[in-house]
Motif scaffolding. Structure first.
Motif, mmCIF file in Angstrom:
data_model
loop_
_atom_site.group_PDB
_atom_site.id
_atom_site.type_symbol
_atom_site.label_atom_id
_atom_site.label_comp_id
_atom_site.label_asym_id
_atom_site.label_seq_id
_atom_site.Cartn_x
_atom_site.Cartn_y
_atom_site.Cartn_z
ATOM 1 N N ALA A 224 0.842 -1.205 0.000
ATOM 2 C CA ALA A 224 0.000 0.000 0.000
ATOM 3 C C ALA A 224 0.878 1.256 0.000
ATOM 4 O O ALA A 224 0.590 2.230 -0.703
ATOM 5 C CB ALA A 224 -0.948 0.003 1.203
ATOM 6 N N ASN A 225 1.957 1.235 0.776
ATOM 7 C CA ASN A 225 2.884 2.369 0.741
ATOM 8 C C ASN A 225 3.544 2.472 -0.641
ATOM 9 O O ASN A 225 3.675 3.558 -1.197
ATOM 10 C CB ASN A 225 3.995 2.196 1.785
ATOM 11 C CG ASN A 225 3.505 2.376 3.214
ATOM 12 O OD1 ASN A 225 2.696 1.609 3.680
ATOM 13 N ND2 ASN A 225 3.987 3.401 3.899
ATOM 14 N N VAL A 226 3.950 1.310 -1.175
ATOM 15 C CA VAL A 226 4.623 1.315 -2.487
ATOM 16 C C VAL A 226 3.661 1.818 -3.562
ATOM 17 O O VAL A 226 4.023 2.643 -4.404
ATOM 18 C CB VAL A 226 5.164 -0.085 -2.839
ATOM 19 C CG1 VAL A 226 5.708 -0.112 -4.263
ATOM 20 C CG2 VAL A 226 6.255 -0.506 -1.852
ATOM 21 N N ALA A 228 1.140 3.842 -3.204
ATOM 22 C CA ALA A 228 0.993 5.294 -3.040
ATOM 23 C C ALA A 228 2.180 6.016 -3.682
ATOM 24 O O ALA A 228 2.022 7.005 -4.401
ATOM 25 C CB ALA A 228 0.884 5.646 -1.556
ATOM 26 N N ARG A 229 3.362 5.478 -3.449
ATOM 27 C CA ARG A 229 4.590 6.085 -3.991
ATOM 28 C C ARG A 229 4.586 6.038 -5.514
ATOM 29 O O ARG A 229 4.906 7.028 -6.183
ATOM 30 C CB ARG A 229 5.759 5.263 -3.461
ATOM 31 C CG ARG A 229 7.048 5.967 -3.321
ATOM 32 C CD ARG A 229 7.945 5.180 -2.373
ATOM 33 N NE ARG A 229 8.520 3.993 -2.976
ATOM 34 C CZ ARG A 229 8.932 2.923 -2.281
ATOM 35 N NH1 ARG A 229 8.781 2.884 -0.964
ATOM 36 N NH2 ARG A 229 9.473 1.894 -2.887
#
Lengths: 455, 455
Positions: A224-226, A228-229
Motif C-alpha cells: 500500500a505504501n509502495v 501510493a509512492r
C-alpha cells in the motif's frame, strides 16, 4: 414543423412517464449479474421504437450486451441519420449518498432524479420521442436508423465488432449523438471535441500473505505504501504526467486557438464554489478550460488495499490495487499510451514488490469539424430553440466509440447533447432537467429539417 | 513437578478439544455487531477457570467488552503471578484467502487452524490448562490471578481504566503474558522489548461529490491522487519517516548493543523466501532485525477511495482515506507522535482538499530488564523444556497495555510467548502448532516453580 411541435406538447407527460419506466431498469453494464436487466432494457427500447414508427426494430445479440437496431426509410434518395445512444448506465456507489433510490426515479424541483436520467437514457429518449413526433405528423424528412448499445460505460467492447460486421446496414450521412453536455442553458454549445481514454488497473503484491505490521513493519515493503509512492510519482509537481513519451503526440494549440478557446464564459470562482473546493489543481501553464478540454490528464478512479473496515487492524496487506485512467487529446493513441503506462509502471516498481498492469479499456480522442453540414444544421436548430447561437465546445469526457465510428464506418458524428454539469452523471443523485428534455425534443426535429435541406 | 507433567500428558487431548470450542466463538473486537460473542467468550473463560481450580472467576463489565478476572490464593505469604491475556481476535478479511473457515477450527499437519489459534486464545489457554494441572496435582507454588480482556486488538481502551480502578485487586509480583513469538523452536527466545504504536486514520476530501473524470479530470484535485502523494511523502527515499520531530526521542543503540542485537540467528535469504518477496525495504543503515526490533516504522494498514468494484468507472472520487500506523521505540511517546503526525499531515495537504486526521489508538513501547527474577525464572524454565537457553528478543509488535501496566500498577511484565512467525497471526490461515502448545503448557509450571524459589 408546427404539427410535430404540437404533437410533442400534447404528449409531453406521456413521454416522461415512459422514460421513468426505462429508468427503472437497473442496466449497469459493469456488473455481470445485471445481464437479464440488459436484455430487458434492450427489448423495452426495441418495442418502443416500433411503436414510435420504425419499420423494424431488432435486439441483435453480440458477444456482450445486445444492440438495439431500428430503422425507418422515408425515401431511398433522402439523407440518412444514424442515431447512436446507449442504454447501459454507471454503477450507483457510493450507494448511501443517494437521496432517493437510483432505480426508482422521481420528479422533484423540475428535474428527473435517477441513474441514467441524463446519461444516456434521458438523452436517447429525446431522440425516440422526436422521431415518434415526426412519424406521427408525417414530417420526417430523412431516413432514420437507431443503434443503441448496452456497453458504452465499459468501453463498448462489442460495438466495434458489430460495426465491422454491419457496415452496409449502418450506412448513413451522419451519426447523431446526444451523450454530452452544454455549457449552460444560457450558453448552449455543441461538442466538437472529445478526449480519448486509456483505463488501466494495477496490482502491487509484496509478501504472499497479509503480515502483522508490528512484527514486519519497517523491514518489508508494504504494497500500500509502495502503491501510493508509484501512483504519486505518475504526476509531477507541475501537474504533468511523468510517463516517458506521454506528451509526444499531443497536438499543442496555437496562441490564436488558445485565445479563441478561452473565450467561453467561465468563472473560476463559481467553478470552485459549485464543487466546494478551496482551489483547483492541474497542469501548470494552462487554464481550467484547457486542462479539461485540450490537455491530457491522469486520475486515480479507485484505490484499495488492506483493512478498510471499522476500527483498526495492524496489518501489512499482501496486495494493493488502483484503477487509473488517462484522458487523451488529439493525436494521442490510447494503445500507445496504455503500453507506455505499463512499461513505465513496471520500470518504477522496486524489487521488493511484483506488479500486474492491465489495460481495461481505451478509446481515441475525436474532433468534429465545425464546417460540416450536420454541424451547421445543428447550430441553426439550437439557435432556433435556445435563441442563441451555440458555441463549439471541447469536452473533457470520452465516448471512445465515436472515433471508432469514424475509422470503421467512415462516418462523422454530431454531438448535440443537452446535459448540464449539474446533472451529476456518474455520481450519486444523477438528474435531468425537464426543460433540458423539452428543449432537446424540440431541437431534434429542427436538426432533421435543416440537415435535409443542406447541400 | 512430575505429577503436573503426568496430568498434562493424560489430559492433553481434552485441553485441545476445549480450545477448539473457545476458537469457535467469533470474538472480533473491531466489529461492534460481535458484542454478544464477546460476552459469550468471557463467560466461557470464567466458567473454564473456575473448573480449572480458581477460587472465584467473574465477568466484570467495562465501558467496552468485559474483563474476565479470576484468582486462587494458595498462601497469603507466597508470591503472586498475574496472568494477562486477551480473548478478542482480529477481523478475518481478506475472507476468501482462508483455506478453512476461520471460526471452524480444524487440526491438520500437527497444527490448529483458525482465527485466534495463536493470538491469543491458544496462548492464554496454555495458562488456563497449566493452572488446572497445578491445581489438580496440588503443586501450585504461587497465588494466581487471571485478567483476560476483550479489547487488545483495538488498543485496550477499557483496560486502562479497569487497572486504575482495581489496583488493589490486581496486586502481584509479576504479570505473566504469552502473546508474543519466539525466534524458532530451535532458537527459543523471551521477548524483552515491544514497540509502541500510534494508529491514525486520514480522510482527504476534494469536491463535495464524485465527479466524472472526463469532464473534470486534469482541473480538479483528485483526492485519491492527493492521498497517494501525501502518504508517499511520509517516508523518504532512505526509508526514514519525514514527520518533523519523529526521531527526536528515539533512543539510538550503542555500537556494542547493536552488535549484541544482531547476534540472533537470522538469514535474509530465508526471510525473503518465507515471505516470497524479491527484496526487503526499510530504513537505510539498519539490519532487518534492527528495523523491526529497535527502529520505528510507518505503514499503511488500509487505503480506499473511488470505484473498487468489477470493471471500470470513470470517476473522480469525492473522498479517499487511509489507516496509517507507526511503530514506536523507546523513548517515543505515542501521544506526542500522534500530534506530530496530525500537524504534519495538515501542513502538507494542499489548498485543493480538506483533510480530517483522527488518532484511533496508541500505546507506549516497553522494555523488560533481563536481570529481574521473573526473567531469570523464565529463562530456566524454557531451558528445561527446550534444552537451550532462550535469547532475549526485541519484538516489533506492540501490546500497548503492557507499558500501561507498568505505569498504572507499577508491575513489570514477563513476555513468555510460544508463537512462531509461521503462525500467521492477523493474517488468513492463522494457526498454532500442537508442539508449541505442548511446550507452553509444560514450561509454565516450571516458571511458577523457579519464580516461587527465587529470592
Amino acid at each position: 414543423m408546427n404539427k410535430a411541435k404540437v404533437y410533442i406538447k400534447e404528449n409531453k407527460e406521456r413521454f416522461i412517464s415512459e422514460l421513468l419506466d426505462l429508468l427503472r431498469i437497473p442496466s449497469i453494464s459493469a456488473q455481470s449479474e445485471r445481464k437479464p436487466d440488459m436484455q430487458r432494457c434492450a427489448e423495452f427500447l426495441a418495442a418502443a421504437l416500433v411503436k414510435a414508427g420504425a419499420d423494424r426494430a431488432d435486439v441483435l445479440p453480440t458477444e456482450g450486451n445486445p444492440v438495439v437496431y431500428a430503422e425507418k426509410t422515408v425515401d431511398p434518395g433522402a439523407k440518412t441519420v444514424l442515431v447512436y445512444g446507449h442504454y447501459d448506465v454507471m454503477p450507483v456507489d457510493p450507494r448511501d449518498e443517494w437521496r432517493t433510490e437510483p432505480f426508482e426515479p422521481v420528479i422533484r424541483d423540475g428535474r428527473i432524479w435517477g441513474r441514467g436520467a441524463d446519461d444516456d437514457k434521458g438523452q436517447l429518449w429525446m431522440h425516440a420521442k422526436a422521431f415518434e413526433a415526426m412519424c406521427a405528423t408525417d414530417s420526417l424528412p430523412c431516413n432514420v436508423k437507431f443503434m443503441l448499445e448496452g456497453e458504452e460505460e465499459i468501453g463498448s467492447p462489442s460495438l466495434y465488432g458489430f460495426c465491422e460486421q454491419n457496415k452496409e446496414l449502418l450506412k448513413a450521412n451522419i451519426i447523431l449523438v446526444s451523450d454530452t453536455s452544454m455549457i449552460s442553458m444560457q450558453t448552449p454549445s455543441i461538442t466538437c471535441g472529445l478526449r480519448g481514454l486509456a483505463y488501466m488497473e494495477v496490482e502491487v503484491t509484496g509478501p504472499d500473505k497479509d503480515l502483522h505490521s508490528g512484527l514486519f513493519g519497517g523491514a518489508v515493503a508494504n504494497p500500500a505504501n509502495v502503491l501510493a509512492r508509484l501512483v504519486a510519482g505518475l504526476v509531477d509537481e507541475n501537474g504533468r504526467v511523468t510517463i516517458p513519451g506521454f506528451y509526444d503526440d499531443v497536438r499543442e494549440l496555437t496562441p490564436a486557438e488558445r485565445e479563441a478557446f478561452n473565450k467561453a464564459p467561465f468563472s473560476l470562482e463559481d467553478y470552485k464554489k459549485s464543487l466546494k473546493i478551496g482551489d483547483v489543481e492541474g497542469e501548470a501553464g494552462y487554464t481550467t478550460l484547457e486542462r479539461t478540454g485540450v490537455r491530457p490528464s491522469l486520475d486515480v478512479n479507485g484505490i484499495w488495499g488492506g483493512y478498510t473496515g471499522e476500527g483498526t487492524k495492524t496489518v501489512i496487506p499482501s496486495k494493493a490495487s488502483a484503477k487509473i485512467s488517462m484522458r487523451l487529446v488529439p493525436n494521442q493513441d490510447y494503445r500507445k499510451i496504455s503500453e507506455l503506462f505499463e512499461k513505465h509502471f513496471r520500470a518504477i516498481a522496486p524489487e521488493s514488490v511484483k506488479v500486474v498492469v492491465k489495460s481495461l479499456h481505451g478509446g481515441m480522442p475525436y474532433v468534429a469539424p465545425t464546417d460540416m453540414p450536420a454541424y451547421k444544421a445543428a447550430e441553426k436548430a439550437v439557435e432556433a430553440t435556445f435563441g442563441k447561437k451555440p458555441l463549439p465546445f471541447y469536452s473533457g469526457g470520452s465516448i471512445p466509440i465515436i472515433s471508432g465510428f469514424e475509422s470503421i464506418l467512415g462516418i462523422k458524428s454530431l454531438l448535440i447533447g443537452f446535459g448540464l454539469a449539474e446533472d451529476a452523471i456518474h455520481s450519486p443523485n444523477e438528474s435531468y432537467g425537464l426543460e433540458q428534455f423539452d428543449k432537446g425534443v424540440e431541437t431534434i426535429p429542427l436538426f432533421y429539417k435543416y440537415f435535409a435541406e443542406s447541400e
